[in-house]
Design an enzyme around this catalytic site. Structure first.
Site, short mmCIF file in Angstrom:
data_model
loop_
_atom_site.label_atom_id
_atom_site.label_comp_id
_atom_site.label_asym_id
_atom_site.label_seq_id
_atom_site.Cartn_x
_atom_site.Cartn_y
_atom_site.Cartn_z
N SER A 158 0.85 -1.19 0.00
CA SER A 158 0.00 0.00 0.00
C SER A 158 0.88 1.23 0.00
CB SER A 158 -0.89 0.01 1.25
OG SER A 158 -1.60 1.24 1.36
N TYR A 161 -1.88 -0.32 10.29
CA TYR A 161 -2.01 -0.70 8.89
C TYR A 161 -0.74 -0.32 8.12
CZ TYR A 161 -3.86 -1.15 4.16
OH TYR A 161 -4.04 -1.51 2.84
N LYS A 183 1.93 -3.07 6.16
CA LYS A 183 2.25 -2.97 4.74
C LYS A 183 3.70 -2.55 4.52
CE LYS A 183 -1.73 -4.17 2.99
NZ LYS A 183 -1.85 -5.38 2.15
#
Length: 269
Positions: A131, A144, A148
């Site tokens: 991401s 998050y 990633k």
């Protein structure tokens, strides 16, 4: 050689489904995975098989099933993942462990499962879906970003470890795209009286607005198709709106505090 055989984790919806549908239209043999295929009785875009990235035995079974049917596995697209938001201080630790199991440990287990087959057949490709958020620590999305970012670094390391095996290992890093990720995202509750209450609630609204106005995930599918057909793909392949990709350029050239100020301004914090 016959058409390439592709395995996509998290293939029943969102970016995974878009990638699988596009690659099927290009003549590839695609297997998508989902935790429970029975939940998708009308799915006919490509074949779905059972795989839970948090269950090593199911990973081994899925890889063995593909190899048994096709005799080879040419491309792994490590796409399965989940979102998470919350203040770092207030996010329940079991949710932190869960998102790392899904977004980081799971993809690592899948890579471990396919590498012997790819090495035996003399080549293959692994594309990890990371991401743009993995290149920076985003407020209220820190975990998050961390999952990633970790997967992106593992991609870099594994490329060097496997450079003599004829296996291409790279990542594609989407920005915001119109998928159902928001529905499956874990949101730490906005706690009344919390010192983060107002700013966290405001940031969640901003994140949801970004997803709702995001682009078509077919752009990610097109990027994956391009990577598969390149002899020497780049290590990092960001895909998204111009400003999302440009933010990575700014991250590399601006002083840290100035870049931080830009993020704070973007989220109105």
């Amino acid at each position: 050689m016959d058409r390439k055989v592709i395995l996509i984790t998290g293939g029943s919806s969102g970016i995974g489904k878009a990638i699988g549908t596009f690659l099927t239209s290009k003549g590839y043999k695609v297997y998508g995975t989902t935790r429970n295929p029975h939940n998708h009785p009308d799915f006919d875009a490509f074949e779905l098989i059972q795989l839970d990235v948090k269950d090593v035995e199911s990973i081994q079974r899925a890889v063995s099933e593909v190899v048994s049917k096709e005799g080879r596995l040419d491309v792994l697209i490590n796409n399965a993942g989940k979102g998470i938001t919350g203040p770092i201080e207030e996010t329940p630790h079991e949710e932190i462990l869960d998102v790392f199991d899904t977004n980081f440990h799971g993809p690592v287990h899948v890579m471990k499962a396919v590498l012997p087959q790819m090495r035996q057949q003399g080549g293959g490709a692994i594309i990890n879906v990371t991401s743009i958020a993995g290149y920076m620590g985003l407020p209220f999305r820190g975990f998050y970003s961390a999952t990633k970012g970790a997967l992106g670094l593992i991609t870099e390391a594994l490329r060097m470890e496997t450079k003599d095996f004829g296996i291409s290992i790279t990542n594609v890093a989407p920005g915001d795209f119109a998928t159902n990720i928001a529905a499956g995202r874990y949101h730490a509750p906005v706690l009344q009286g919390s010192p983060y209450e107002d700013k966290y609630a405001q940031t969640v609204d901003s994140i949801n607005d970004d997803v709702n106005s995001a682009g078509d995930p077919i752009k990610v599918a097109e990027a994956v198709y391009k990577i598969i057909n390149q002899k020497r793909p780049k290590v990092h392949n960001p895909v998204g709106a111009f400003m999302q990709k440009f933010s990575l350029v700014l991250k590399n050239i601006l002083p840290d505090k100035l870049y931080e100020k830009l993020l704070l301004n973007h989220y109105k914090l």
